[in-house]
Scaffold this active site. Structure first.
Site, PDB file in Angstrom:
ATOM      1  N   GLU A  87       0.771  -1.258   0.076  1.00  0.00           N
ATOM      2  CA  GLU A  87       0.107  -0.045  -0.054  1.00  0.00           C
ATOM      3  C   GLU A  87       0.945   0.975   0.181  1.00  0.00           C
ATOM      4  O   GLU A  87       0.477   2.264  -0.712  1.00  0.00           O
ATOM      5  CB  GLU A  87      -0.968   0.056   1.285  1.00  0.00           C
ATOM      6  CG  GLU A  87      -2.052  -0.898   1.040  1.00  0.00           C
ATOM      7  CD  GLU A  87      -3.262  -1.155   2.382  1.00  0.00           C
ATOM      8  OE1 GLU A  87      -4.046  -1.842   1.931  1.00  0.00           O
ATOM      9  OE2 GLU A  87      -2.508  -0.495   3.458  1.00  0.00           O
ATOM     10  N   HIS A 101      -9.999   0.549   0.297  1.00  0.00           N
ATOM     11  CA  HIS A 101     -10.266  -0.517   1.360  1.00  0.00           C
ATOM     12  C   HIS A 101     -11.637  -0.810   1.504  1.00  0.00           C
ATOM     13  O   HIS A 101     -12.514  -1.501   2.237  1.00  0.00           O
ATOM     14  CB  HIS A 101      -9.973   0.108   2.595  1.00  0.00           C
ATOM     15  CG  HIS A 101      -8.578   0.113   2.812  1.00  0.00           C
ATOM     16  ND1 HIS A 101      -7.694   0.955   2.275  1.00  0.00           N
ATOM     17  CD2 HIS A 101      -7.829  -0.694   3.608  1.00  0.00           C
ATOM     18  CE1 HIS A 101      -6.378   0.724   2.829  1.00  0.00           C
ATOM     19  NE2 HIS A 101      -6.350  -0.226   3.512  1.00  0.00           N
TER      20      HIS A 101
END
Length: 241
Positions: A139, A172
């Site tokens: 990420e 997410h």
């Protein structure tokens, strides 16, 4: 954006959607081996994330000696270590402030994304490596080094950090808590700019995720009880308003 960065983005996206092909393949293999097919999903998660990390690190192997953002000098090793540890507490603080804001807006505490992660860890504890280490590394490379870094080459810090943080939050798929994810993205972007070393936000992100996973796993029942109590208090106060 560099050609290598586009390749990394493609690898990351393919990894995210590979579950639709990989899980059935693993289920077939597990069934033939007499293993529990429920473990196929978590097993593929570990496999796909690990392979993606290896590929991405291989692509970035020459970036170690590259200059910092906007050609700025990288911070010293001692400064980087200091900001890495400070960054962990800064990330916790920003998450805490964001959680308070969400409560003031009437958003219920507790993340469905976190609950799903904990369920997967219960099935296959090895997936903790993905949620605590491999996931945060990927990420930070994708959302901070590539997306934020590319935007920061054209815009100021706030615009670049906000856009990349919103993309990070949307990835997410937990839109109810987009404020928390955005706050985290802004914090990690700040650490990246402050030191010009992607390893600094990586360390802060990995440390924070590891702590959250461990705390949620060990004190899950207590946390769920506190969340129910908070919801009851919110409903009680809401009755008067």
């Amino acid at each position: 954006m560099k050609k290598d960065y586009w390749i990394i983005l493609i690898v990351y996206i393919v990894m995210q959607f590979s579950i639709f092909i990989g899980q059935p393949l693993f289920q077939f293999g597990f069934q033939n081996l007499g293993k529990n097919i429920i473990l196929a999903g978590p097993a593929w998660l570990v496999f796909s994330f690990t392979v993606a990390l290896i590929i991405i690190l291989f692509i970035l192997r020459k970036e170690r000696h590259a200059p910092g953002l906007r050609g700025n000098k990288k911070s010293s090793v001692s400064q980087s270590i200091m900001w890495a540890f400070l960054g962990f507490f800064l990330a916790l603080f920003s998450q805490y402030v964001a959680a308070i804001i969400e409560q003031l807006l009437g958003i219920k505490p507790g993340s469905e994304n976190t609950k799903q992660i904990l369920k997967i860890i219960d099935l296959l504890p090895l997936t903790m490596i993905v949620t605590s280490i491999i996931g945060p590394i990927l990420e930070e490379i994708v959302f901070r080094k590539i997306i934020f870094g590319s935007l920061y080459g054209r815009f100021n810090f706030f615009i670049s950090a906000l856009i990349s943080s919103l993309v990070f939050a949307a990835a997410h798929m937990d839109f109810q808590h987009i404020i928390i994810y955005t706050a985290m993205g802004l914090t990690f972007a700040f650490l990246y700019v402050k030191t010009n070393r992607i390893i600094v936000p990586i360390f802060a992100h990995v440390t924070m995720n590891t702590m959250v996973v461990l705390v949620q796993s060990i004190y899950r029942e207590d946390i769920e009880r506190l969340q129910r109590e908070l919801e009851a208090i919110q409903n009680f106060i809401g009755g008067f308003l």
